[in-house]
Design a protein around this motif. Structure first.
Motif, mmCIF file in Angstrom:
data_model
loop_
_atom_site.group_PDB
_atom_site.id
_atom_site.type_symbol
_atom_site.label_atom_id
_atom_site.label_comp_id
_atom_site.label_asym_id
_atom_site.label_seq_id
_atom_site.Cartn_x
_atom_site.Cartn_y
_atom_site.Cartn_z
ATOM 1 N N ALA A 70 21.089 13.269 -32.977
ATOM 2 C CA ALA A 70 21.382 12.648 -34.274
ATOM 3 C C ALA A 70 22.868 12.514 -34.508
ATOM 4 O O ALA A 70 23.340 11.577 -35.136
ATOM 5 C CB ALA A 70 20.760 13.487 -35.389
ATOM 6 N N ASP A 121 17.646 16.487 -34.332
ATOM 7 C CA ASP A 121 16.481 16.864 -35.143
ATOM 8 C C ASP A 121 15.466 17.565 -34.265
ATOM 9 O O ASP A 121 15.620 17.572 -33.040
ATOM 10 C CB ASP A 121 15.886 15.583 -35.769
ATOM 11 N N LEU A 170 18.486 20.467 -36.172
ATOM 12 C CA LEU A 170 18.594 20.134 -37.608
ATOM 13 C C LEU A 170 17.271 20.443 -38.301
ATOM 14 O O LEU A 170 16.492 19.562 -38.651
ATOM 15 C CB LEU A 170 18.996 18.668 -37.763
ATOM 16 N N ARG A 225 7.912 13.639 -47.183
ATOM 17 C CA ARG A 225 8.342 14.548 -46.120
ATOM 18 C C ARG A 225 7.741 15.934 -46.241
ATOM 19 O O ARG A 225 8.169 16.852 -45.553
ATOM 20 C CB ARG A 225 9.876 14.647 -46.086
ATOM 21 N N LYS A 275 17.661 22.831 -44.377
ATOM 22 C CA LYS A 275 17.847 21.560 -45.098
ATOM 23 C C LYS A 275 16.671 21.288 -46.005
ATOM 24 O O LYS A 275 15.582 21.843 -45.791
ATOM 25 C CB LYS A 275 18.031 20.438 -44.077
ATOM 26 N N HIS A 276 16.879 20.450 -47.038
ATOM 27 C CA HIS A 276 18.079 19.732 -47.464
ATOM 28 C C HIS A 276 18.500 20.377 -48.782
ATOM 29 O O HIS A 276 17.736 20.371 -49.736
ATOM 30 C CB HIS A 276 17.741 18.263 -47.690
ATOM 31 N N ARG A 282 16.208 8.549 -52.528
ATOM 32 C CA ARG A 282 16.670 9.892 -52.144
ATOM 33 C C ARG A 282 18.191 9.964 -52.023
ATOM 34 O O ARG A 282 18.777 11.018 -52.165
ATOM 35 C CB ARG A 282 16.038 10.317 -50.828
ATOM 36 N N MET A 311 22.386 22.152 -44.308
ATOM 37 C CA MET A 311 22.624 20.721 -44.542
ATOM 38 C C MET A 311 22.460 20.427 -46.028
ATOM 39 O O MET A 311 21.384 20.658 -46.588
ATOM 40 C CB MET A 311 21.630 19.864 -43.747
ATOM 41 N N TYR A 334 21.057 14.554 -49.808
ATOM 42 C CA TYR A 334 21.644 13.281 -50.244
ATOM 43 C C TYR A 334 21.793 13.221 -51.762
ATOM 44 O O TYR A 334 22.699 12.598 -52.286
ATOM 45 C CB TYR A 334 20.715 12.129 -49.855
ATOM 46 N N ASP A 393 24.094 15.436 -45.142
ATOM 47 C CA ASP A 393 23.023 14.684 -44.522
ATOM 48 C C ASP A 393 23.672 13.399 -44.006
ATOM 49 O O ASP A 393 24.867 13.178 -44.162
ATOM 50 C CB ASP A 393 21.895 14.426 -45.535
ATOM 51 N N TRP A 394 22.892 12.569 -43.356
ATOM 52 C CA TRP A 394 23.482 11.490 -42.543
ATOM 53 C C TRP A 394 23.830 10.266 -43.375
ATOM 54 O O TRP A 394 23.036 9.361 -43.570
ATOM 55 C CB TRP A 394 22.515 11.147 -41.423
ATOM 56 N N SER A 448 12.788 11.152 -39.009
ATOM 57 C CA SER A 448 13.611 12.026 -38.154
ATOM 58 C C SER A 448 12.858 13.306 -37.800
ATOM 59 O O SER A 448 13.268 14.054 -36.935
ATOM 60 C CB SER A 448 14.914 12.384 -38.867
ATOM 61 N N GLU A 469 9.718 10.272 -43.621
ATOM 62 C CA GLU A 469 11.025 10.102 -44.241
ATOM 63 C C GLU A 469 11.222 8.700 -44.800
ATOM 64 O O GLU A 469 10.775 7.722 -44.222
ATOM 65 C CB GLU A 469 12.079 10.343 -43.173
HETATM 66 C C1 GLC Z 1 18.117 12.043 -42.014
HETATM 67 C C2 GLC Z 1 17.410 13.198 -42.644
HETATM 68 C C3 GLC Z 1 17.784 14.535 -42.070
HETATM 69 C C4 GLC Z 1 18.080 14.392 -40.599
HETATM 70 C C5 GLC Z 1 19.322 13.529 -40.466
HETATM 71 C C6 GLC Z 1 19.689 13.284 -38.996
HETATM 72 O O1 GLC Z 1 18.520 11.118 -42.976
HETATM 73 O O2 GLC Z 1 17.444 13.278 -44.059
HETATM 74 O O3 GLC Z 1 16.683 15.436 -42.290
HETATM 75 O O4 GLC Z 1 18.313 15.662 -40.012
HETATM 76 O O5 GLC Z 1 19.178 12.279 -41.134
HETATM 77 O O6 GLC Z 1 18.725 12.493 -38.391
#
Ligand code: GLC
Length: 752
Positions: free
Chosen positions: A60, A78, A136, A150, A183-184, A194, A227, A230, A262-263, A383, A466
């Protein structure tokens, strides 16, 4: 003289070719401060922002390398049900499949932290051997509402069960010398909007529910990383909330790892770095520019910058990449498949078993119904999905277990699956949701099948993941085709005096009250991973005695749940509306702590279909007279459980406490401990011991910003479920205690 010259020449040559000897600085565990002092500002900022990488295709994200200082890139991948990386790579025939372990909701159904630790010890080995530094996971947000897309990645509606599972998960993975990411963090309880949703939560609900599981996980699991989520919390992005990431997480709970985002990229990079969010993932140049500018103009002080850099270096020196671990790319997937199967067997829940329909004899001719019998849901989407070599389906598993399947149905469902349009875009979802409308079978055909088979097994499937939440219609509720199928099967097989078994291969709670009386047995494997179907077959055949129990409540109606009034299950209706949309742009957690059984048990007028902590066995158990004794910092409770049935089995004992009345309004009972027996033979007993501290008995008083344990008499309820209390005791606390905490989480204005 000659010799001297030679030695001099040798040193000179060395000093040119061996840079280390001209005391170039290389990071070690014991020279972090020296390295920080020698780093340029640019190098420091680089370390705080993730970057691109291709060390492990499918990972990731990465942290950045600073070669000059011997700081390696590290790899983040992940997900909660197993490592998620690409299974195939350019230029090699070698594959990189990973094991699809049981999803978190099924692991929580085991109520067995030791089992969870065993699973993630295997999972962590795959993380190590595929060259990844941090997994993750665990995903551990509370099941505030059954429709969160989720939830399969998360554990429970109860913070104690959720926290204990997460802590065990973390310990198992990290035993391998790799990291995890709890997380999260925090209050990310819906997928709708989200990235921007503002969760407006009272301090009491935060402390007692939405932060409590993270508190347990951090204190008892010690994750390398956390983590941030968002969403916003009480008006501020969690990744920018100093009170959350520094005051509560670090100063109060003692967390000593790194916090990553988060990403995604948000505007408040500088605020995030100052709040204690050490790492921006996946990382963009604009974030480096922002932090650099802030350091140069003094908005981020040198101390703040060095604090985050120090934590990053303390993380990096723990990683396999820093240690130069030579990973094999060949974890033992065969052995891990055995672990995955055993974990599913220990966690699957038996919800209904009228007249001991189960276990089957194994020689029966089985009519296996349902498209999901072929398109089995091993894991949800997004993810949290794992690239496994194969997800065993129910047709394969039942055959392997020795059952004879009705071939006409086997062929029919295979044909349907082959032609079924496998995906449909979920509105608002970032991820394809595999949609599987149930194909129809005529009542006539079912009548005929009922005459030629011994038993019907119907597999009902649900998938989600997700980026989108679930719906009520045709998702929480059965579809009309599913309902008609169950009705026709029930009528035809009961007319032949034969039984009907339902297997719920679902990623979250569905409605059961309106149809469960039509069938004789219900088995709940959730999304049980790649080997889960084999575990179901083992349970149907009686090779395994089910011992799982519900980590959340199955309500009768969706709207019986308080949080359903503030869950965006019908958010499409708000599309295009201007201004702040309720439950989309902000979600008011009106219900406070009345989530799950805390609500249902305190309002006995609201019946449920299956209560929290419920699960049947093929045997029976008796609870002896319990004892509760005071300890230095709380109580120790013991109870003896005896297997009073005819087959071996395991029992989960749930310890609930009813606090003395008066003062803060409290739920009628709260889970304060639990324990699972070993496998007990018929007639065998085991005495279980559970300890609870005075702090763990406390409720959170918003006004005083303090945990408070009142003096008085407490009832201790030993339950087979939250409603099935098998033994009682009580104890008295002579003095009240309180623990003040910082009031830094923001307050909410309860508005419409
Ligand atoms: C996603 C998810 C998170 C994941 C990350 C990396 O948006 O919210 O759970 O670990 O991005 O893929």
């Amino acid at each position: 003289m000659k010799k001297l010259n030679f030695i001099a020449l040798l040193c000179l040559a060395c000093s040119i070719t061996c840079p280390a000897q001209n005391n170039q600085l290389i990071l070690r565990e014991d020279n972090i401060e020296t390295v920080i002092a020698s780093m340029t500002i640019e190098e420091k900022v680089t370390l705080l922002v993730g970057g691109p990488g291709d060390l492990v295709p499918g990972a990731a994200g990465y942290t950045r390398e600073i070669a000059r200082l011997g700081i390696p890139m590290t790899v983040l991948a992940d997900g909660p049900a197993g490592l998620r990386i690409q299974p195939k790579r350019e230029g090699t025939d070698q594959t990189f499949y990973c094991t699809g372990f049981p999803t978190s909701t099924l692991l929580a159904s085991s109520w067995d932290p030791e089992l969870v630790e065993t699973v993630t010890t295997a999972m962590g080995n795959e993380v190590l051997e595929y060259g990844v530094d941090v997994l993750l996971a665990p995903g551990m947000n509370l099941h505030r509402n059954p429709l969160c897309g989720r939830n399969f990645e998360y554990y429970s509606e109860d913070p104690l069960l959720s926290g204990k599972m997460a802590a065990a998960y973390i310990r198992g993975v990290q035993k391998n010398g790799v990291g995890t990411s709890a997380k999260h963090f925090a209050a990310n309880n819906q997928e709708t909007n989200r990235l921007e949703n503002d969760a407006r939560v009272s301090n009491r609900a935060l402390r007692e529910l939405y932060l409590k599981n993270f508190e347990i996980a951090v204190k008892e699991g010690k994750p390398w990383t956390v983590m941030s989520s968002y969403n916003k919390l009480n008006g501020e992005y969690t990744q920018q909330k100093h009170g959350l990431l520094t005051t509560v997480l670090r100063d109060e709970w003692g967390f000593d790892g790194i916090v990553m985002t988060d990403w995604g990229v948000k505007d408040g990079t500088v605020k995030s770095a100052k709040a204690g969010n050490d790492l921006m993932e996946p990382g963009r140049q604009v974030e480096i520019d922002r932090i650099l500018a802030a350091v140069n103009e003094g908005t981020i002080s040198q101390e703040e910058l060095d604090r985050n850099v120090r934590r990053m270096l303390q993380y990096i020196v723990k990683t396999p990449h820093f240690r130069g671990y030579k990973f094999s790319n060949k974890p033992d997937l065969k052995a891990h498949a055995v672990v995955a199967r055993k974990a599913a067997e220990e966690s699957i829940i038996l919800l209904r078993n009228e007249d001991n329909t189960l276990p089957l004899k194994g020689s029966e001719k089985v009519a296996l119904y349902g498209l999901t019998s072929v398109d089995f849901v091993g894991i949800g989407t997004g993810s949290g999905e794992v690239n496994t070599k194969h997800i065993v389906n129910m047709q394969e598993a039942m055959t392997a277990a020795g059952f004879t399947l009705d071939e006409s149905l086997v062929e029919y469902y295979r044909a349907c699956f082959a032609t079924q349009t496998a995906t449909e875009k979920m509105e608002g979802s970032a991820i394809d949701k595999r949609h599987r409308p149930e194909p129809t079978i005529s009542a006539k055909a079912i009548e005929r099948q009922a005459q030629h088979n011994d038993v019907a097994v119907v597999v009902i499937g649900r998938i989600a993941g997700e980026g989108a939440d679930r719906a009520v219609k045709d998702d929480f509720e059965l579809t009309s085709i599913e309902r008609e199928l169950l009705q026709n099967i029930s009528m035809s097989y009961h007319k032949e005096l034969k039984q009907v078994v339902v297997v719920l291969n679902i990623v979250g709670v569905i409605e059961t009250a309106s149809w469960k009386h039509m069938v004789d047995a219900i088995v709940l494997p959730w999304a049980p991973g790649q080997e889960g179907a084999n575990a179901v077959a083992d349970i149907l055949k009686g090779k395994v005695n089910p011992s799982g129990k519900l980590p959340m409540t199955f309500p009768i109606n969706y709207m019986d749940i308080l949080t359903s009034y503030t869950f965006p299950y019908n958010w499409e209706m708000t599309k295009g509306r201007k201004g702040e949309r309720k439950n989309v742009d902000y979600t008011q957690y009106y219900e406070g702590i009345d989530v799950g059984y805390r609500h249902f048990q305190s309002d006995p007028d609201v019946e449920v279909s299956y209560p929290f902590g419920y699960g049947l066995s093929y045997t029976t158990f008796a609870y002896g007279k319990p004892s509760v004794k005071a300890t230095a910092d709380g109580i120790k409770a013991t109870v003896t459980v005896t297997n009073t049935g005819k087959v071996t089995g395991r029992e989960i004992v749930e310890l609930y406490v009813a606090a003395p009345s008066g003062g803060l309004k409290k739920p009628s009972r709260e889970l304060k401990a639990f324990a699972k027996t070993k496998l007990l033979a018929p007639g065998e007993s085991e005495t279980l011991t559970m300890k609870i501290t005075a702090y763990e008995l406390a409720s959170f008083n918003d006004e005083h910003s303090a945990w408070e344990t009142a003096a008085g008499t407490y009832q201790v309820l030993f339950g087979a479920s939250v409603t099935d209390i098998r033994a009682k005791a009580s104890f008295r606390l002579s003095k009240s205690q309180s623990w003040e905490v910082n009031d830094v989480l923001g307050t909410i204005q309860i508005t419409e």
